[in-house]
Design an enzyme around this catalytic site. Sequence first.
Site, PDB file in Angstrom:
ATOM      1  N   TYR A  23      -8.857  30.810  98.013  1.00 45.78           N
ATOM      2  CA  TYR A  23      -9.154  32.184  98.431  1.00 45.78           C
ATOM      3  C   TYR A  23     -10.544  32.599  97.971  1.00 45.78           C
ATOM      4  O   TYR A  23     -11.274  33.272  98.704  1.00 45.78           O
ATOM      5  CB  TYR A  23      -8.090  33.136  97.864  1.00 45.78           C
ATOM      6  CG  TYR A  23      -8.410  34.596  98.084  1.00 45.78           C
ATOM      7  CD1 TYR A  23      -8.233  35.191  99.330  1.00 45.78           C
ATOM      8  CD2 TYR A  23      -8.882  35.388  97.045  1.00 45.78           C
ATOM      9  CE1 TYR A  23      -8.527  36.533  99.538  1.00 45.78           C
ATOM     10  CE2 TYR A  23      -9.169  36.730  97.232  1.00 45.78           C
ATOM     11  CZ  TYR A  23      -8.994  37.297  98.482  1.00 45.78           C
ATOM     12  OH  TYR A  23      -9.290  38.628  98.679  1.00 45.78           O
ATOM     13  N   TYR A  86      -2.842  36.559  90.433  1.00 48.89           N
ATOM     14  CA  TYR A  86      -2.709  36.103  91.816  1.00 48.89           C
ATOM     15  C   TYR A  86      -1.319  36.428  92.337  1.00 48.89           C
ATOM     16  O   TYR A  86      -0.324  36.213  91.646  1.00 48.89           O
ATOM     17  CB  TYR A  86      -2.937  34.591  91.894  1.00 48.89           C
ATOM     18  CG  TYR A  86      -2.809  34.026  93.283  1.00 48.89           C
ATOM     19  CD1 TYR A  86      -3.794  34.247  94.242  1.00 48.89           C
ATOM     20  CD2 TYR A  86      -1.703  33.264  93.643  1.00 48.89           C
ATOM     21  CE1 TYR A  86      -3.675  33.727  95.525  1.00 48.89           C
ATOM     22  CE2 TYR A  86      -1.583  32.737  94.923  1.00 48.89           C
ATOM     23  CZ  TYR A  86      -2.568  32.974  95.856  1.00 48.89           C
ATOM     24  OH  TYR A  86      -2.453  32.460  97.120  1.00 48.89           O
ATOM     25  N   TYR A 131      -7.739  47.703  91.627  1.00 49.62           N
ATOM     26  CA  TYR A 131      -7.971  47.906  90.196  1.00 49.62           C
ATOM     27  C   TYR A 131      -8.412  49.333  89.905  1.00 49.62           C
ATOM     28  O   TYR A 131      -7.971  49.948  88.935  1.00 49.62           O
ATOM     29  CB  TYR A 131      -9.010  46.917  89.671  1.00 49.62           C
ATOM     30  CG  TYR A 131      -8.593  45.468  89.800  1.00 49.62           C
ATOM     31  CD1 TYR A 131      -7.275  45.066  89.631  1.00 49.62           C
ATOM     32  CD2 TYR A 131      -9.535  44.489  90.109  1.00 49.62           C
ATOM     33  CE1 TYR A 131      -6.900  43.736  89.754  1.00 49.62           C
ATOM     34  CE2 TYR A 131      -9.169  43.154  90.222  1.00 49.62           C
ATOM     35  CZ  TYR A 131      -7.853  42.788  90.048  1.00 49.62           C
ATOM     36  OH  TYR A 131      -7.482  41.475  90.170  1.00 49.62           O
TER      37      TYR A 131
END
Length: 160
Positions: A23, A86, A131
């Site tokens: 990714y 993840y 976040y």
Amino acid sequence: MIRTATAADVPVIHAMIRELAEYEKCLNEARATEEQLREALFGERPAAFAHIAESDEDGEPVGFALWFLNFSTWRGVHGVYLEDLYVRPDRRGGGHGKALLTELARICVERGYERLEWSVLDWNEPSIAFYRSLGALPQDGWTVFRLTDDALAGLGTARE
């Protein structure tokens, strides 16, 4: 559901680390082996720790957080450095990432640690937005430096 990882989780953690590296467009840099992870997480002197997010429907692992202790000389106490967070793409949006971060924050509060820190790639806007939604703030003015491979070996073997 969030739980502490066990040695039996090493293969799935390893697989998800490779998924994360892909990714992040750095799969060729993900060289850690299952044996290295097993030693780091469950060896005689563990250097890192991990938590697993499991699906509420089938109990399958859908994400992980791998972390270790750091230390703040300014605050005089340990903190947690989150190396990897993840969640598998098909399971995102289900609260697993937030649950993993909540567990790490709980550990910090319970143990008197005053920081929970991590790095995020500057192009990863979905993660940055996530976040920020939790109240995390970027550390503007700081740049991460890293020595690896030949540069590390050269400096580590240099004679003054």
